[in-house]
Enzyme design. Structure first.
Site, short mmCIF file in Angstrom:
data_model
loop_
_atom_site.label_atom_id
_atom_site.label_comp_id
_atom_site.label_asym_id
_atom_site.label_seq_id
_atom_site.Cartn_x
_atom_site.Cartn_y
_atom_site.Cartn_z
N LYS A 17 0.81 -1.23 0.00
CA LYS A 17 0.00 0.00 0.00
C LYS A 17 0.84 1.28 0.00
CE LYS A 17 -4.20 -1.98 1.90
NZ LYS A 17 -5.27 -1.90 2.90
N ASP A 39 -9.89 2.76 2.11
CA ASP A 39 -9.97 2.05 3.40
C ASP A 39 -10.62 2.94 4.47
OD1 ASP A 39 -8.89 -0.42 2.69
OD2 ASP A 39 -6.83 0.26 3.03
P1 NAP Z 1 0.28 -4.62 9.65
O1 NAP Z 1 0.66 -3.34 9.03
O2 NAP Z 1 1.17 -5.80 9.53
O3 NAP Z 1 0.05 -4.31 11.24
C1 NAP Z 1 -0.22 -5.35 12.13
C2 NAP Z 1 -0.63 -4.77 13.47
O4 NAP Z 1 -1.04 -5.87 14.32
C3 NAP Z 1 0.48 -4.03 14.22
O5 NAP Z 1 -0.09 -2.97 14.96
C4 NAP Z 1 1.02 -5.13 15.14
O6 NAP Z 1 1.62 -4.64 16.32
C5 NAP Z 1 -0.26 -5.84 15.50
N1 NAP Z 1 -0.06 -7.21 15.96
C6 NAP Z 1 0.35 -8.27 15.21
N2 NAP Z 1 0.41 -9.39 15.97
C7 NAP Z 1 0.03 -9.02 17.22
C8 NAP Z 1 -0.10 -9.71 18.45
N3 NAP Z 1 0.15 -11.03 18.55
N4 NAP Z 1 -0.51 -9.03 19.53
C9 NAP Z 1 -0.80 -7.70 19.46
N5 NAP Z 1 -0.68 -6.98 18.32
C10 NAP Z 1 -0.27 -7.63 17.22
O7 NAP Z 1 -1.14 -5.13 9.13
P2 NAP Z 1 -2.36 -4.23 8.59
O8 NAP Z 1 -2.23 -4.05 7.14
O9 NAP Z 1 -2.45 -3.01 9.46
O10 NAP Z 1 -3.61 -5.19 8.82
C11 NAP Z 1 -4.09 -5.49 10.13
C12 NAP Z 1 -5.31 -6.39 10.01
O11 NAP Z 1 -6.40 -5.68 9.42
C13 NAP Z 1 -5.09 -7.62 9.12
O12 NAP Z 1 -5.71 -8.73 9.74
C14 NAP Z 1 -5.80 -7.28 7.84
O13 NAP Z 1 -6.29 -8.44 7.17
C15 NAP Z 1 -6.97 -6.44 8.37
N6 NAP Z 1 -7.52 -5.52 7.37
C16 NAP Z 1 -8.83 -5.63 7.04
C17 NAP Z 1 -9.41 -4.75 6.14
C18 NAP Z 1 -10.86 -4.88 5.81
O14 NAP Z 1 -11.30 -4.26 4.84
N7 NAP Z 1 -11.64 -5.62 6.57
C19 NAP Z 1 -8.63 -3.75 5.54
C20 NAP Z 1 -7.27 -3.64 5.91
C21 NAP Z 1 -6.73 -4.54 6.82
P3 NAP Z 1 3.23 -4.37 16.37
O15 NAP Z 1 3.43 -3.00 15.81
O16 NAP Z 1 3.54 -4.46 17.83
O17 NAP Z 1 3.89 -5.46 15.56
#
Ligand code: NAP
Length: 269
Positions: A67, A102
């Site tokens: 992204k 988003d």
């Molecule tokens: P990302 O950039 O990889 O960020 C992941 C986030 O999750 C970080 O804040 C990370 O914290 C945290 N995290 C990961 N494992 C964790 C754990 N075990 N305990 C606590 N915190 C944890 O991913 P992203 O793109 O933001 O996406 C996040 C989620 O949103 C994904 O599941 C994605 O599929 C979903 N999503 C859904 C939509 C939708 O339209 N429904 C759209 C976008 C994203 P740290 O910084 O500490 O690593």
């Protein structure tokens, strides 16, 4: 043929192709429009995406991990994409234009404007940026919690809101899970264990709250289930996916997106 795609890595699990094809069918334009999933590694992203534009594609959705790169390769970006600092929607009309649906998609999925609400955003990754931007723009008071607290502080410094380390679940009008906690590694529900990775407590949820879990899979997440059983208005990740997809659909086709057909497709695929 007007060709579209979703680009990511991994991408096989994406429900976007089924959702957009259902929209084309509902509007009777399935013979003119196509939408496919394309897997790309980060080092290929710029070159292969520019090649899609040259090959006559109309646009693309972009997902993890591209992204930010999508914004970088664009010749023009909307204010929304620039302010969020990432793009999930590219249009190829002579030049590459970056947009981000988003944030608007999240707002469209909410039952009402979050203006004036006290909101807690869990996570400080890519999804969280769009959530924080959208909630602040609507006038919510936003607090950001992240497992790695320095990232929450950096996000608050950049976009606004306040980074928090201690929270009280019941005090928020709106809670959004934008972490990847709850993403299913196995098909079985984890029996409530996922909540332990987050600062919220199940008994803190109540019926005056809206709770959004961006994570989606075949089962309801532990967070969504705990909040729903205590009466909160729960919006799941599929509903947010539908609304961001609908906004992208409108940008590319200029047509009103058939929400119900898109909703049915993501829930059945
Ligand atoms: P990302 O950039 O990889 O960020 C992941 C986030 O999750 C970080 O804040 C990370 O914290 C945290 N995290 C990961 N494992 C964790 C754990 N075990 N305990 C606590 N915190 C944890 O991913 P992203 O793109 O933001 O996406 C996040 C989620 O949103 C994904 O599941 C994605 O599929 C979903 N999503 C859904 C939509 C939708 O339209 N429904 C759209 C976008 C994203 P740290 O910084 O500490 O690593």
């Amino acid at each position: 043929m007007f060709r579209l795609a979703v680009i990511g890595q991994p991408i096989a699990h994406s429900r976007s192709p089924a959702m957009h094809r259902a929209a084309f069918e509902a509007l009777g334009i399935v013979d003119e429009w196509s939408y496919e999933a394309i897997e790309m590694a980060p080092e290929q992203f710029a070159e292969r995406t520019e090649a899609l534009a040259d090959a006559g594609y109309v646009g693309a959705n972009v997902t993890v991990p591209h992204k930010r790169a999508a914004l970088e390769i664009a010749e023009r970006a909307t204010d929304v994409a620039r302010e969020i600092g990432a793009a999930n929607t590219l249009s190829f009309a002579g030049q590459i234009v970056a947009d981000n649906t988003d944030g608007p998609g999240l707002l469209a999925a909410l039952p009402k404007s979050p203006g004036g609400m006290r909101a807690l955003v869990l996570g400080a990754g890519g999804a969280s940026r769009a959530v924080v931007w959208a909630l602040l723009r609507e006038g919510a008071a936003v607090e950001i919690w992240n497992r790695t607290s320095t990232r929450a502080r950096a996000l608050a410094d950049e976009l606004g809101g306040a980074a928090v380390e201690e929270i009280s679940t019941s005090e928020y009008d709106l809670i959004v899970n934008a972490t990847s906690v709850g993403l299913q590694a196995s098909p079985a529900p984890s029996g409530g264990d996922d909540l332990k990775a987050l600062p919220v407590v199940a008994d803190g949820f109540h019926d005056r709250q809206v709770v959004v879990d961006l994570v989606y899979g075949s089962d309801e997440t532990d967070l969504a289930s705990a909040a729903r059983s205590r009466g909160a208005n729960v919006i799941d990740g599929l509903e947010v996916l539908v609304h961001q997809g609908a906004e992208s659909f409108r940008i590319w086709t200029g047509l009103a997106p058939p929400l119900e057909a898109m909703r049915r497709a993501v829930r059945e695929s």
